[in-house]
Enzyme design. Sequence first.
Site, PDB file in Angstrom:
ATOM      1  N   ASP A 112      -9.776 -51.564 -12.258  1.00 33.71           N
ATOM      2  CA  ASP A 112     -10.789 -52.067 -11.337  1.00 33.71           C
ATOM      3  C   ASP A 112     -10.443 -51.618  -9.923  1.00 33.71           C
ATOM      4  O   ASP A 112      -9.314 -51.792  -9.462  1.00 33.71           O
ATOM      5  CB  ASP A 112     -10.843 -53.588 -11.401  1.00 33.71           C
ATOM      6  CG  ASP A 112     -12.079 -54.143 -10.714  1.00 33.71           C
ATOM      7  OD1 ASP A 112     -13.105 -53.450 -10.710  1.00 33.71           O
ATOM      8  OD2 ASP A 112     -12.021 -55.264 -10.198  1.00 33.71           O
ATOM      9  N   TYR A 114     -11.694 -51.112  -5.602  1.00 29.87           N
ATOM     10  CA  TYR A 114     -11.957 -51.978  -4.442  1.00 29.87           C
ATOM     11  C   TYR A 114     -12.624 -51.091  -3.399  1.00 29.87           C
ATOM     12  O   TYR A 114     -12.058 -50.771  -2.376  1.00 29.87           O
ATOM     13  CB  TYR A 114     -10.604 -52.516  -3.961  1.00 29.87           C
ATOM     14  CG  TYR A 114     -10.592 -53.523  -2.842  1.00 29.87           C
ATOM     15  CD1 TYR A 114     -11.322 -54.705  -2.913  1.00 29.87           C
ATOM     16  CD2 TYR A 114      -9.777 -53.313  -1.734  1.00 29.87           C
ATOM     17  CE1 TYR A 114     -11.260 -55.636  -1.895  1.00 29.87           C
ATOM     18  CE2 TYR A 114      -9.702 -54.238  -0.705  1.00 29.87           C
ATOM     19  CZ  TYR A 114     -10.446 -55.400  -0.793  1.00 29.87           C
ATOM     20  OH  TYR A 114     -10.372 -56.326   0.216  1.00 29.87           O
ATOM     21  N   ARG A 128      -7.356 -62.082   7.435  1.00 31.12           N
ATOM     22  CA  ARG A 128      -6.516 -61.484   8.477  1.00 31.12           C
ATOM     23  C   ARG A 128      -7.305 -61.437   9.786  1.00 31.12           C
ATOM     24  O   ARG A 128      -7.555 -60.357  10.342  1.00 31.12           O
ATOM     25  CB  ARG A 128      -6.077 -60.072   8.072  1.00 31.12           C
ATOM     26  CG  ARG A 128      -5.218 -60.007   6.822  1.00 31.12           C
ATOM     27  CD  ARG A 128      -4.718 -58.593   6.560  1.00 31.12           C
ATOM     28  NE  ARG A 128      -5.815 -57.648   6.386  1.00 31.12           N
ATOM     29  CZ  ARG A 128      -6.457 -57.438   5.241  1.00 31.12           C
ATOM     30  NH1 ARG A 128      -6.110 -58.101   4.158  1.00 31.12           N
ATOM     31  NH2 ARG A 128      -7.451 -56.560   5.164  1.00 31.12           N
ATOM     32  N   GLU A 185     -17.492 -61.233  -9.422  1.00 24.87           N
ATOM     33  CA  GLU A 185     -17.513 -59.980  -8.680  1.00 24.87           C
ATOM     34  C   GLU A 185     -18.558 -59.087  -9.340  1.00 24.87           C
ATOM     35  O   GLU A 185     -18.398 -58.678 -10.497  1.00 24.87           O
ATOM     36  CB  GLU A 185     -16.137 -59.305  -8.659  1.00 24.87           C
ATOM     37  CG  GLU A 185     -15.139 -60.084  -7.814  1.00 24.87           C
ATOM     38  CD  GLU A 185     -13.879 -59.309  -7.506  1.00 24.87           C
ATOM     39  OE1 GLU A 185     -13.632 -58.277  -8.165  1.00 24.87           O
ATOM     40  OE2 GLU A 185     -13.120 -59.742  -6.610  1.00 24.87           O
ATOM     41  N   ARG A 223      -9.958 -67.403  -7.411  1.00 21.65           N
ATOM     42  CA  ARG A 223      -9.445 -67.088  -6.080  1.00 21.65           C
ATOM     43  C   ARG A 223      -8.203 -67.900  -5.718  1.00 21.65           C
ATOM     44  O   ARG A 223      -7.349 -67.415  -4.970  1.00 21.65           O
ATOM     45  CB  ARG A 223     -10.534 -67.326  -5.033  1.00 21.65           C
ATOM     46  CG  ARG A 223     -11.781 -66.490  -5.230  1.00 21.65           C
ATOM     47  CD  ARG A 223     -11.496 -65.004  -5.196  1.00 21.65           C
ATOM     48  NE  ARG A 223     -12.741 -64.224  -5.288  1.00 21.65           N
ATOM     49  CZ  ARG A 223     -12.796 -62.912  -5.371  1.00 21.65           C
ATOM     50  NH1 ARG A 223     -11.675 -62.207  -5.388  1.00 21.65           N
ATOM     51  NH2 ARG A 223     -13.950 -62.280  -5.458  1.00 21.65           N
ATOM     52  N   GLN A 226      -5.321 -66.364  -7.711  1.00 23.33           N
ATOM     53  CA  GLN A 226      -5.077 -65.032  -7.152  1.00 23.33           C
ATOM     54  C   GLN A 226      -4.342 -65.119  -5.814  1.00 23.33           C
ATOM     55  O   GLN A 226      -3.405 -64.352  -5.555  1.00 23.33           O
ATOM     56  CB  GLN A 226      -6.411 -64.305  -6.969  1.00 23.33           C
ATOM     57  CG  GLN A 226      -6.286 -62.894  -6.422  1.00 23.33           C
ATOM     58  CD  GLN A 226      -7.647 -62.239  -6.208  1.00 23.33           C
ATOM     59  OE1 GLN A 226      -8.687 -62.848  -6.447  1.00 23.33           O
ATOM     60  NE2 GLN A 226      -7.642 -61.008  -5.748  1.00 23.33           N
ATOM     61  N   TYR A 230      -0.630 -63.127  -5.822  1.00 20.11           N
ATOM     62  CA  TYR A 230      -0.798 -61.686  -5.627  1.00 20.11           C
ATOM     63  C   TYR A 230       0.192 -61.052  -4.659  1.00 20.11           C
ATOM     64  O   TYR A 230       0.247 -59.826  -4.551  1.00 20.11           O
ATOM     65  CB  TYR A 230      -2.230 -61.368  -5.201  1.00 20.11           C
ATOM     66  CG  TYR A 230      -2.502 -61.420  -3.720  1.00 20.11           C
ATOM     67  CD1 TYR A 230      -2.670 -60.244  -2.992  1.00 20.11           C
ATOM     68  CD2 TYR A 230      -2.590 -62.635  -3.051  1.00 20.11           C
ATOM     69  CE1 TYR A 230      -2.926 -60.291  -1.627  1.00 20.11           C
ATOM     70  CE2 TYR A 230      -2.844 -62.684  -1.705  1.00 20.11           C
ATOM     71  CZ  TYR A 230      -3.012 -61.514  -0.985  1.00 20.11           C
ATOM     72  OH  TYR A 230      -3.273 -61.552   0.354  1.00 20.11           O
ATOM     73  N   THR A 243     -13.310 -60.386 -18.276  1.00 21.96           N
ATOM     74  CA  THR A 243     -14.170 -59.442 -17.570  1.00 21.96           C
ATOM     75  C   THR A 243     -15.375 -59.191 -18.462  1.00 21.96           C
ATOM     76  O   THR A 243     -15.211 -58.761 -19.611  1.00 21.96           O
ATOM     77  CB  THR A 243     -13.445 -58.113 -17.277  1.00 21.96           C
ATOM     78  OG1 THR A 243     -12.287 -58.371 -16.481  1.00 21.96           O
ATOM     79  CG2 THR A 243     -14.362 -57.142 -16.555  1.00 21.96           C
ATOM     80  N   THR A 331     -16.094 -55.073  -6.247  1.00 18.76           N
ATOM     81  CA  THR A 331     -17.251 -55.840  -5.809  1.00 18.76           C
ATOM     82  C   THR A 331     -18.181 -54.993  -4.951  1.00 18.76           C
ATOM     83  O   THR A 331     -17.744 -54.316  -4.026  1.00 18.76           O
ATOM     84  CB  THR A 331     -16.805 -57.065  -5.004  1.00 18.76           C
ATOM     85  OG1 THR A 331     -15.880 -57.821  -5.783  1.00 18.76           O
ATOM     86  CG2 THR A 331     -17.986 -57.934  -4.632  1.00 18.76           C
ATOM     87  N   GLU A 345     -17.496 -64.357  -0.491  1.00 16.67           N
ATOM     88  CA  GLU A 345     -18.220 -63.830   0.668  1.00 16.67           C
ATOM     89  C   GLU A 345     -19.464 -64.664   0.972  1.00 16.67           C
ATOM     90  O   GLU A 345     -19.751 -64.968   2.137  1.00 16.67           O
ATOM     91  CB  GLU A 345     -18.636 -62.389   0.403  1.00 16.67           C
ATOM     92  CG  GLU A 345     -17.488 -61.405   0.285  1.00 16.67           C
ATOM     93  CD  GLU A 345     -18.000 -60.054  -0.177  1.00 16.67           C
ATOM     94  OE1 GLU A 345     -18.304 -59.220   0.694  1.00 16.67           O
ATOM     95  OE2 GLU A 345     -18.107 -59.858  -1.407  1.00 16.67           O
TER      96      GLU A 345
END
Length: 400
Positions: A112, A114, A128, A185, A223, A226, A230, A243, A331, A345
Amino acid sequence: MTGSWLELPPDTGYGPANLPHGVFSTPGTAPRTGIAIGDRVLDLAAATGDDVHATGTLNAWLAQGPQVWAALRAQLVEWFTDESHRGDVEPHLLPRADVTMHLPIEVADYVDFYSSQHHAENLGAMFRPDSAALTPNWKHLPIGYHGRAGTVAVSGTPVVRPCGQRKAPAEDAPTFGPSQRLDIEAEVGFVVGVGSELGTAVPVGRFADHVFGVCLVNDWSSRDLQAWEYVPLGPFLGKSFLTSVSPWVVPLAALEAARVAPPTRDPQPLPYLRDDAEPWGLDISLEVRLNGEVLSRPPFDLMYWTPAQQLAHLTVNGASLRTGDLFASGTVSGPRADQRGSFIELSWGGREPLTLADGSTRTFLEDGDEVVLTASAPGPDGSRISFGEVTGRVEPARRD
């Protein structure tokens, strides 16, 4: 493309210009290959008499390569557009409503990516806020992770809420339990038909020599699991529980009218990723529905990295391809709030709950929620190519 003796409605999405491949069964019969045409399915094993279409997976046929793919496509177009074939073909057509669809391929490996700049910048801005939205490597290479092939499942498979460790920023230690931030996603997937030799890279110009077609992907994501796991490696249990993929694989050959130039890359990527001579941007329009309500319409044509570049990067270190490999785009999100392909999002990290038509609100998915992803692309002569749908309903966690 010429019309069909099937008298298909002009907005079908499953006309002779599409001809997606899938695996289906009927009560009391074994899974076998079918071709979607209008609201029916052609039983390919019965129509051709070729046992390669009776294996219950597309893999054996896909491995035969592009010449075989093209020959079958030409034969199918002739069958459906020349009425002289009607008597031979019509007995092998079944109502799509009466068949059960299965996973179309035996998945060899799953990767997958990104590759949406808007998605990556959204997540960067959330997590961030005092740094650049994109990491320094993002515009130099297609970032991805290697997923779990064994938990790729066909549309309609229940989404059992995963359990695991999660730790909120204000907590001193992690706790264990059902995910509280279950997400989707909305992605586009690519099915590899022809493998490659270990140690040999596949250049961007050889994309169509290896990839047969396209499906829809929902890379369900936890999330909270994750976020805790991660660092410093990457997605693991927050992604590997399920998935979902659509049951129909649309051939690349059906998408010539949908090919577009990708966004301008700045800086220019390294030579092995340059695709100016044969770009593989695709004008695919996705739609995300929650419990029947449209939440967003992500545009795939804005993806920064194309599938040809993703495949080139996947193999540039000599990693080999296998028949049945699946790789996904990551996504798909656009610049507007109504073009975001994930709940993280859409709800801006849970800080801005969505208000639905019935007055309820969502930040992330609740038990009983059903998510449906659909997509279409331009076809020849103003037609549309349908990718069908990938659906999943959330079930409570199983803790026993």
